[in-house]
Every structure is written in structure tokens, then in C-alpha cells.
Design an enzyme around this catalytic site. Structure first.
Site, PDB file in Angstrom:
ATOM      1  N   LYS A 119       0.972  -1.176   0.017  1.00  0.00           N
ATOM      2  CA  LYS A 119       0.037  -0.157   0.022  1.00  0.00           C
ATOM      3  C   LYS A 119       0.883   1.477   0.000  1.00  0.00           C
ATOM      4  O   LYS A 119       0.679   2.255  -0.789  1.00  0.00           O
ATOM      5  CB  LYS A 119      -0.960   0.004   1.028  1.00  0.00           C
ATOM      6  CG  LYS A 119      -1.359   1.388   1.451  1.00  0.00           C
ATOM      7  CD  LYS A 119      -2.343   1.339   2.893  1.00  0.00           C
ATOM      8  CE  LYS A 119      -1.822   1.655   4.121  1.00  0.00           C
ATOM      9  NZ  LYS A 119      -1.535   2.939   4.468  1.00  0.00           N
ATOM     10  N   ASN A 120       1.831   1.311   0.807  1.00  0.00           N
ATOM     11  CA  ASN A 120       2.558   2.553   1.106  1.00  0.00           C
ATOM     12  C   ASN A 120       3.640   2.852  -0.107  1.00  0.00           C
ATOM     13  O   ASN A 120       4.401   3.883  -0.207  1.00  0.00           O
ATOM     14  CB  ASN A 120       3.143   2.749   2.456  1.00  0.00           C
ATOM     15  CG  ASN A 120       2.129   2.797   3.583  1.00  0.00           C
ATOM     16  OD1 ASN A 120       1.035   3.090   3.310  1.00  0.00           O
ATOM     17  ND2 ASN A 120       2.550   2.468   4.855  1.00  0.00           N
ATOM     18  N   CYS A 130      -5.268   7.999   9.256  1.00  0.00           N
ATOM     19  CA  CYS A 130      -5.301   7.357  10.645  1.00  0.00           C
ATOM     20  C   CYS A 130      -5.162   8.557  11.747  1.00  0.00           C
ATOM     21  O   CYS A 130      -4.197   9.287  11.386  1.00  0.00           O
ATOM     22  CB  CYS A 130      -4.564   6.312  10.993  1.00  0.00           C
ATOM     23  SG  CYS A 130      -5.201   4.632  10.047  1.00  0.00           S
ATOM     24  N   ARG A 159      -0.224  15.282  13.249  1.00  0.00           N
ATOM     25  CA  ARG A 159       0.601  14.652  12.062  1.00  0.00           C
ATOM     26  C   ARG A 159       0.728  15.835  11.027  1.00  0.00           C
ATOM     27  O   ARG A 159       0.194  16.089   9.940  1.00  0.00           O
ATOM     28  CB  ARG A 159      -0.197  13.485  11.147  1.00  0.00           C
ATOM     29  CG  ARG A 159      -0.364  11.988  12.094  1.00  0.00           C
ATOM     30  CD  ARG A 159      -0.958  11.227  11.436  1.00  0.00           C
ATOM     31  NE  ARG A 159      -0.069  10.642  10.253  1.00  0.00           N
ATOM     32  CZ  ARG A 159      -0.566   9.182   9.486  1.00  0.00           C
ATOM     33  NH1 ARG A 159      -1.576   9.084   9.628  1.00  0.00           N
ATOM     34  NH2 ARG A 159       0.223   8.845   8.714  1.00  0.00           N
ATOM     35  N   ASP A 213       4.313   0.673  12.058  1.00  0.00           N
ATOM     36  CA  ASP A 213       3.200   0.160  11.654  1.00  0.00           C
ATOM     37  C   ASP A 213       2.910  -1.371  12.209  1.00  0.00           C
ATOM     38  O   ASP A 213       1.844  -1.956  12.121  1.00  0.00           O
ATOM     39  CB  ASP A 213       2.950   0.243  10.233  1.00  0.00           C
ATOM     40  CG  ASP A 213       2.923   1.534   9.378  1.00  0.00           C
ATOM     41  OD1 ASP A 213       2.676   2.395  10.387  1.00  0.00           O
ATOM     42  OD2 ASP A 213       3.354   1.805   8.340  1.00  0.00           O
ATOM     43  N   ARG A 247      -8.687  -0.129   4.485  1.00  0.00           N
ATOM     44  CA  ARG A 247      -7.851   0.836   3.958  1.00  0.00           C
ATOM     45  C   ARG A 247      -6.536   0.309   3.672  1.00  0.00           C
ATOM     46  O   ARG A 247      -5.787   0.689   2.674  1.00  0.00           O
ATOM     47  CB  ARG A 247      -7.641   1.988   5.074  1.00  0.00           C
ATOM     48  CG  ARG A 247      -8.851   2.651   4.994  1.00  0.00           C
ATOM     49  CD  ARG A 247      -8.787   3.928   5.837  1.00  0.00           C
ATOM     50  NE  ARG A 247      -7.278   4.457   5.498  1.00  0.00           N
ATOM     51  CZ  ARG A 247      -6.652   5.071   6.202  1.00  0.00           C
ATOM     52  NH1 ARG A 247      -7.098   5.426   7.493  1.00  0.00           N
ATOM     53  NH2 ARG A 247      -5.497   5.495   5.830  1.00  0.00           N
TER      54      ARG A 247
HETATM   55  N1  EPU Z   1       6.215  14.673  11.136  1.00  0.00           N
HETATM   56  C1  EPU Z   1       6.224  15.848  11.365  1.00  0.00           C
HETATM   57  N2  EPU Z   1       6.020  16.937  10.034  1.00  0.00           N
HETATM   58  C2  EPU Z   1       6.037  16.463   8.995  1.00  0.00           C
HETATM   59  C3  EPU Z   1       5.859  15.161   8.654  1.00  0.00           C
HETATM   60  C4  EPU Z   1       6.068  14.235   9.690  1.00  0.00           C
HETATM   61  O1  EPU Z   1       6.437  16.469  12.395  1.00  0.00           O
HETATM   62  O2  EPU Z   1       5.982  17.391   8.073  1.00  0.00           O
HETATM   63  C5  EPU Z   1       6.067  13.452  11.754  1.00  0.00           C
HETATM   64  C6  EPU Z   1       4.868  12.877  12.110  1.00  0.00           C
HETATM   65  O3  EPU Z   1       3.898  13.537  12.997  1.00  0.00           O
HETATM   66  C7  EPU Z   1       5.036  11.589  12.767  1.00  0.00           C
HETATM   67  C8  EPU Z   1       6.469  11.301  12.231  1.00  0.00           C
HETATM   68  O4  EPU Z   1       7.058  12.393  12.016  1.00  0.00           O
HETATM   69  O5  EPU Z   1       5.177  11.743  14.263  1.00  0.00           O
HETATM   70  C9  EPU Z   1       6.739  10.146  11.045  1.00  0.00           C
HETATM   71  O6  EPU Z   1       5.826  10.659   9.945  1.00  0.00           O
HETATM   72  P1  EPU Z   1       6.187  10.500   8.354  1.00  0.00           P
HETATM   73  O7  EPU Z   1       6.061  11.582   7.797  1.00  0.00           O
HETATM   74  O8  EPU Z   1       7.543   9.535   8.556  1.00  0.00           O
HETATM   75  O9  EPU Z   1       4.961   9.266   8.124  1.00  0.00           O
HETATM   76  P2  EPU Z   1       3.814   9.642   6.914  1.00  0.00           P
HETATM   77  O10 EPU Z   1       4.545   9.703   5.643  1.00  0.00           O
HETATM   78  O11 EPU Z   1       2.877  10.268   7.448  1.00  0.00           O
HETATM   79  C10 EPU Z   1       4.009   6.939   6.379  1.00  0.00           C
HETATM   80  C11 EPU Z   1       3.181   5.636   6.370  1.00  0.00           C
HETATM   81  C12 EPU Z   1       2.833   5.445   7.861  1.00  0.00           C
HETATM   82  C13 EPU Z   1       3.764   5.043   8.605  1.00  0.00           C
HETATM   83  C14 EPU Z   1       4.810   6.128   8.507  1.00  0.00           C
HETATM   84  C15 EPU Z   1       6.159   5.838   9.312  1.00  0.00           C
HETATM   85  C16 EPU Z   1       2.486   6.050   4.151  1.00  0.00           C
HETATM   86  C17 EPU Z   1       0.977   6.454   3.344  1.00  0.00           C
HETATM   87  N3  EPU Z   1       2.139   6.296   5.424  1.00  0.00           N
HETATM   88  O12 EPU Z   1       3.339   7.849   6.973  1.00  0.00           O
HETATM   89  O13 EPU Z   1       1.909   4.146   7.520  1.00  0.00           O
HETATM   90  O14 EPU Z   1       3.594   4.808   9.917  1.00  0.00           O
HETATM   91  O15 EPU Z   1       5.283   6.487   7.177  1.00  0.00           O
HETATM   92  O16 EPU Z   1       6.718   4.864   8.688  1.00  0.00           O
HETATM   93  O17 EPU Z   1       3.271   5.708   3.604  1.00  0.00           O
HETATM   94  C18 EPU Z   1       0.108   2.906   7.800  1.00  0.00           C
HETATM   95  O18 EPU Z   1       0.292   2.193   6.742  1.00  0.00           O
HETATM   96  O19 EPU Z   1      -0.880   2.355   8.687  1.00  0.00           O
HETATM   97  C19 EPU Z   1       0.766   3.944   8.133  1.00  0.00           C
HETATM   98  C20 EPU Z   1       0.355   4.994   9.117  1.00  0.00           C
END
Ligand code: EPU
Length: 417
Positions: free
Chosen positions: A22-23, A116, A121, A305, A397
Site C-alpha cells: 500500500k505505502n 489514521c 501529523r 506500523d 484501507r
Molecule cells: N512529521 C512531522 N512533520 C512532517 C511530517 C511528519 O512532524 O511534516 C512527524 C509525524 O507527525 C510523525 C513522524 O514525523 O510523528 C513520522 O511521519 P512520516 O512523515 O514519516 O510518516 P507518513 O509519511 O505520514 C508513512 C506511512 C505510515 C507510517 C509512517 C512511518 C504512508 C502512506 N504512510 O506515513 O503508514 O506509519 O510513514 O513509517 O506511507 C500505515 O500504513 O498504517 C501508516 C500509518
């Protein structure tokens, strides 16, 4: 609203082909608009979040269809660079269209993404990275407007290896004049998958998988075909299900390196694990031991995750497990629900302590989020009697045919919808 009925106590036996990631699929779907060409994407899971991405593509004027696990996109007719709030709020990954639209159109208008509820975030790192590339972005009450901008290569140092910010920066940098270096980049396999797909589209990008990524332009091709990598979190979830319920399960079409930390802890818990390059066999007698301390971390650390699902696996393990969640502020939402099954879990800030109990008993639960919902399914497989999970679509999802795949392994699980 869906109801998942699970009667626990059945061993899992047999083999299971794990879904595409998915990701990895979601940012690659966004990347498909980078230049006007036809894209064929293979091994894309059939999921609610993938549907949401396809609806965004159609709204932008692209042709986008999914047949089974193949997706066909033609972005030649892209005619709009704004995404309405109702599409943005469907999932977190809608924010990755920001970098892709800026690369394709030089401008974008969208709102804050959904996804989620795992605590705050923010997207500050995404916006800062895009601004460093020259994007002229205004943010007002959750509305984001990037005015027509000319992008230029830059050195972007991410203070935290955010997966999404790294993806947005890579996509926008593909359209920037000159070289971009992203320092402190996320190293997840999904970033490597995005790089590989962009390369096949004609992008000059290298370094993904390390903390420094270089992007130096784009030589457009006419069409592209890429295959999604296996879903390492789905693979880890099935491994955990087999470990918790007991059994002998062969996971096929996986890359064991991508979820080696999950396998490491399952081995510590007492499972027998045999892997080769494309498959993993897990044997468990269902009598596990606590694994001591574990901490989530950006890749190659233990994935956040997989944390709720491993927690569910260890509820009946002899001894203690102490988890420290370092990525999201609120990723223990599954805990009050797991306690209804009789689990002994205490949470203090970002630490959760699980003391294994002799048995769990079925109860009525509510899925709180995608991985929390999957954790409840895993716990239900090990509980006595019936567990009913009420879910308004979190689990689907991220997991393709989760009930069917588990049933094929012998689980007594019925999804009522
Ligand atoms: N963060 C910030 N500022 C930003 C971006 C992120 O403070 O501008 C913080 C977030 O609040 C969080 C941390 O950094 O505390 C990690 O966020 P990251 O940006 O790495 O995660 P993401 O891109 O929002 C993806 C996956 C998530 C997975 C995370 C970490 C996708 C679609 N989502 O999220 O997947 O948990 O990386 O590996 O790729 C899931 O599949 O269930 C899921 C939540």
C-alpha cells in the site's frame, strides 16, 4: 459499518501470497502525473486508499482504472491542479499529490490530508522542503495554495526522516532545474520503490535507501510499467497471526529483509523462522515468551506500523514486553480494546508494558485505526470464544482480502458488511 466475527483457537496452516505494498503504491500513483505518459502499475493491492488515489487522479483529468491488481493511468489529459477537501480527507497520502502537482503544473491547491488519527501529523517538513525548491506556498486555515512557481535544485536537510516529506521532495525535485540533494532522507523500502519507478519514467534519481538522495532532472519516456514491492507490514501481520495463533505458515512473494526486525522479535518470542529471498516460513506452537524491550524507529528500525500487531501477538506470551513508541504520539489506541479481551497492558506516555496472561476471552471491540484494527483481528484469533470487531472501514484501507487470506489458512473469521 462492517463486523468481523472471529472465533479464536484455530491453528493457521498453509501458504499465503502477500499483497503488494500500500505505502509504495500510493506515492507511485501520485508520481504517475509527473509527466504526460501512460503508466501500467502491477501488483497494486485493491484497497480503499488505492481507490481514493484513483478518484483523485480522475478528478485531475487523468484516466485511471484498476483491473484486479493492475492499474492503468494516462495523465495526458490532466486539466486541473486542485484537489477538493472531500478527496484530501480520505487518506494521509493525498498530501503526496502536492509535490507531484507542483512538478507537473508548477502550482497546486489542496487542503490538509486525512488518515489514521495517530496524534499530531503536521506537514511542516513537507512544506519546508518544497519551499526550499522554490515553491511559493501559502497555508491558511488548512488550505494550501502553491502559486505558480519555478523550481530550482536545492540542498534540503530534513531534521527527521519523514517518509512523506521525502516523497514530496523527490517528486517536486524531478521538475527542478539543477541538482537537488535531500539529506537526512527516509530510508524505507517504499522510498526505494518510488525511486525505481521514477527512474523507469526517466527521472535521474539515486541514493534512495541511504540518507542522501540526489535528483538531477527528468528525461521523459512515452510509457512506463512498474511492479509494486510486497507489503512488508501485511507480511509482518500474517507472520504475527501465525505466531500468536500457532501453526505453520509459508508467506510467499515477500522480501524478508524488509521486515527482518519483526521476524527477529518473533524468533525471540519462540517462533521458528526460515527465510529465503522470496518467502518466509513461520512455525509456532502458540506458546510464546515476552521479548523484553523493543522500540519503534524509522527504517531499518522496528516499524511503528507493526507495533500494534506485535503487541497483540504477545498478549499471552510468558513474561513481559516493554514497547517504546517513538514515531507517533498516539499509537496505543488499540490498548483499551485489547484490554476488553483480558489483556494486561499498562501505558505510561510513549511506553507500554505487556504482561502476558494465560488466556484471552472474546469480546466486542471497535477498530480504532488501520493497524490497531489488524491487531484486534490477531488478538481475536487467540481468544477463547467469539470476538466481534466493529469497523467503519479502517482495516480494508490497508489489508486486501484480509478475511479471505486468513480463512484460507484455517482461521474462523467472517466479515459481515
Ligand atoms: N512529521 C512531522 N512533520 C512532517 C511530517 C511528519 O512532524 O511534516 C512527524 C509525524 O507527525 C510523525 C513522524 O514525523 O510523528 C513520522 O511521519 P512520516 O512523515 O514519516 O510518516 P507518513 O509519511 O505520514 C508513512 C506511512 C505510515 C507510517 C509512517 C512511518 C504512508 C502512506 N504512510 O506515513 O503508514 O506509519 O510513514 O513509517 O506511507 C500505515 O500504513 O498504517 C501508516 C500509518
Amino acid at each position: 459499518m462492517e463486523l468481523w466475527h472471529i472465533r479464536g483457537g484455530r491453528r493457521l496452516e498453509g501458504s499465503c501470497v502477500v499483497q503488494g505494498s500500500k505505502n509504495a503504491s500510493l506515492p507511485i500513483l501520485a508520481a504517475s502525473i509527473l509527466c504526460p505518459l501512460r503508466c501500467e502499475l502491477l501488483n497494486v493491492p485493491q484497497l480503499r486508499d488505492v481507490d481514493a488515489a484513483l478518484r483523485i487522479l480522475r478528478h485531475l483529468g487523468c484516466r485511471a482504472e484498476q483491473h484486479g491488481n493492475s492499474v492503468y493511468i494516462d495523465s495526458t489529459g490532466l486539466s486541473c491542479c486542485s484537489i477538493p477537501h472531500e478527496l484530501m480527507e480520505e487518506m494521509r497520502s493525498s498530501v503526496i499529490f502536492m509535490g507531484a502537482l507542483i512538478a507537473r503544473c508548477g502550482e497546486a491547491r489542496l487542503s490538509l490530508p486525512g488518515g489514521c488519527q495517530l496524534g499530531r501529523r503536521p506537514i511542516d517538513l513537507h512544506l519546508a522542503a518544497l519551499r526550499q525548491l522554490g515553491a511559493n506556498i501559502e497555508e491558511n486555515n488548512g488550505e494550501i495554495h502553491c502559486r505558480p512557481s519555478t523550481l530550482r535544485g536545492a540542498e534540503i536537510a530534513l531534521p527527521f526522516p519523514s517518509v512523506g516529506a521525502t516523497e514530496n521532495a523527490i517528486l517536486a525535485a524531478c521538475a527542478a532545474a539543477g541538482e537537488t540533494r535531500i539529506l537526512g532522507a527516509a530510508r524505507e523500502p517504499e522510498i526505494v520503490a518510488l525511486q525505481d519507478c521514477l527512474r523507469s519514467m526517466g527521472a535521474e534519481v539515486g541514493g534512495a535507501g541511504s540518507d542522501t538522495i540526489r535528483i538531477s532532472g527528468f528525461r521523459r519516456r512515452k510509457s512506463v510499467s512498474c511492479r509494486m514491492i510486497p507489503d512488508r507490514i501485511a507480511a509482518g501481520t500474517f507472520a504475527c497471526a501465525a505466531a500468536a495463533a500457532g501453526g505453520d505458515v509459508l508467506l510467499r512473494g515477500v522480501d524478508p529483509k524488509h521486515f527482518s526486525t519483526v521476524l527477529y522479535f518473533l524468533n525471540q518470542a519462540g517462533c521458528d523462522i526460515i527465510s529465503d529471498t522470496r518467502s518466509v516460513r513461520i512455525r509456532s506452537d502458540g506458546r510464546l515468551r515476552g521479548v523484553g524491550e523493543l522500540e519503534t524507529a524509522p527504517y531499518p528500525g522496528f516499524p511503528t506500523d507493526a507495533q500494534p500487531v506485535l503487541m497483540a501477538t504477545l498478549l499471552r506470551a510468558a513474561g513481559r514486553t516493554e514497547i517504546t513508541e517513538t514515531i507517533f504520539e498516539n499509537r496505543y489506541r488499540q490498548v483499551p480494546e485489547l484490554r476488553r479481551l483480558g489483556a494486561d497492558i499498562t501505558v505510561d506516555g510513549n511506553k507500554a508494558v505487556i504482561c502476558g496472561v494465560a488466556s484471552l476471552r472474546g469480546a466486542a471491540l471497535t477498530a480504532t485505526d488501520l493497524r490497531g484494527g489488524a491487531a484486534m483481528v490477531v488478538a481475536g484469533l487467540t481468544a477463547e470464544g467469539e470476538t466481534v470487531i466493529c469497523d467503519d472501514g479502517h482495516i480494508t484501507r490497508g489489508y486486501e482480502q484480509f478475511d479471505r487470506r486468513l480463512r484460507a489458512l484455517g482461521a474462523d473469521i467472517v466479515r459481515e458488511y
